[in-house]
Write an enzyme that holds these catalytic residues in place. Structure first.
Site, PDB file in Angstrom:
ATOM      1  N   HIS A   1     -14.387  -3.283   3.352  1.00  0.00           N
ATOM      2  CA  HIS A   1     -12.938  -3.923   3.801  1.00  0.00           C
ATOM      3  C   HIS A   1     -13.303  -5.470   2.210  1.00  0.00           C
ATOM      4  CE1 HIS A   1      -9.458  -7.094   5.017  1.00  0.00           C
ATOM      5  NE2 HIS A   1      -9.252  -7.141   5.627  1.00  0.00           N
TER       6      HIS A   1
ATOM      7  N   GLY B   1      -9.711 -11.918   7.755  1.00  0.00           N
ATOM      8  CA  GLY B   1      -8.409 -13.037   8.319  1.00  0.00           C
ATOM      9  C   GLY B   1      -9.832 -13.467   9.544  1.00  0.00           C
ATOM     10  N   VAL B   2      -9.311 -12.651  10.163  1.00  0.00           N
ATOM     11  CA  VAL B   2     -10.767 -13.039  11.269  1.00  0.00           C
ATOM     12  C   VAL B   2     -11.564 -12.982  11.581  1.00  0.00           C
ATOM     13  CG1 VAL B   2     -11.705 -10.427  11.775  1.00  0.00           C
ATOM     14  CG2 VAL B   2     -11.230 -11.664  13.809  1.00  0.00           C
TER      15      VAL B   2
ATOM     16  N   GLU C   1     -12.286 -16.875  12.944  1.00  0.00           N
ATOM     17  CA  GLU C   1     -14.432 -17.309  13.498  1.00  0.00           C
ATOM     18  C   GLU C   1     -14.956 -18.481  12.391  1.00  0.00           C
ATOM     19  OE1 GLU C   1     -17.410 -17.383  15.766  1.00  0.00           O
ATOM     20  OE2 GLU C   1     -15.487 -16.209  16.147  1.00  0.00           O
TER      21      GLU C   1
ATOM     22  N   ILE D   1     -12.607  -8.488  -0.042  1.00  0.00           N
ATOM     23  CA  ILE D   1     -11.282  -9.424   0.736  1.00  0.00           C
ATOM     24  C   ILE D   1     -11.764 -10.048   2.463  1.00  0.00           C
ATOM     25  CG2 ILE D   1      -9.292 -10.723   1.699  1.00  0.00           C
ATOM     26  CD1 ILE D   1      -7.957  -8.047  -0.752  1.00  0.00           C
TER      27      ILE D   1
END
Length: 176
Positions: free
Chosen positions: A82, A91-92, A96, A88
């Protein structure tokens, strides 16, 4: 949990207080800052590598808010895919990480002791900037409400170098 007391003196003619004097003095809540080390966080949260996403709690107000940090490094496994050549933080995982800071607030609330807090929902989450290796993610999570001593809602913000990276509302549920 470690406690650091900040003392500001405007009178330079008085001698500095010794650590023993500071430890025995009475301080107001605004002067006390509570810090959790990684070892203390691991006693509160069940998350472990590679899913432990909070390195330290740098400010904690019992039952109200916590500020945590996550040092983002290229060695984290999600950066392999990723994205190759342009890492990067997903976002998840930012969400979290904010939830784990919120988990510290929830586990320390006297009326909510015992059990495990799980994510129950997220609302109004927005991502404002990318988080990349080398960044330090500073997450501020404030408790909005607790209902029936089983559900909680928090407002969360994640910043890098003072710039907003993500924000949103996080909901938690207590599972015994």
């Amino acid at each position: 949990m470690s406690t650091v007391t900040e003392v500001n003196s405007t009178d330079s003619s008085t001698p500095a207080a010794t650590q023993e004097q500071l430890d025995n003095s009475t301080t107001t809540p605004s002067e006390t800052k509570t810090i959790f080390t990684i070892e203390e966080i691991q006693k509160l949260l069940p998350h472990r590598y590679p899913f432990a996403l909070v390195d330290r709690i740098i400010d904690y107000v019992p039952g109200k808010r916590a500020v945590g940090i996550k040092n983002v490094t290229i060695n984290e496994p999600h950066f392999q895919g990723h994205f190759p050549g342009r890492p990067i933080m997903p976002g998840v995982l930012i969400v979290e990480a904010m939830a784990q800071v919120g988990g510290v607030v929830m586990t320390q609330a006297a009326e909510l002791e015992g059990g495990l807090f799980l994510f129950a929902g997220i609302d109004k989450v927005r991502f404002r900037r990318q988080v990349v290796p080398g960044d330090q993610l500073v997450m501020t999570v404030e408790l909005l409400w607790v209902k029936q001593r089983r559900f909680g809602k928090m407002q969360a913000r994640a910043e890098v170098d003072g710039q907003l990276a993500a924000e949103g509302e996080l909901m938690f549920s207590l599972v015994n």
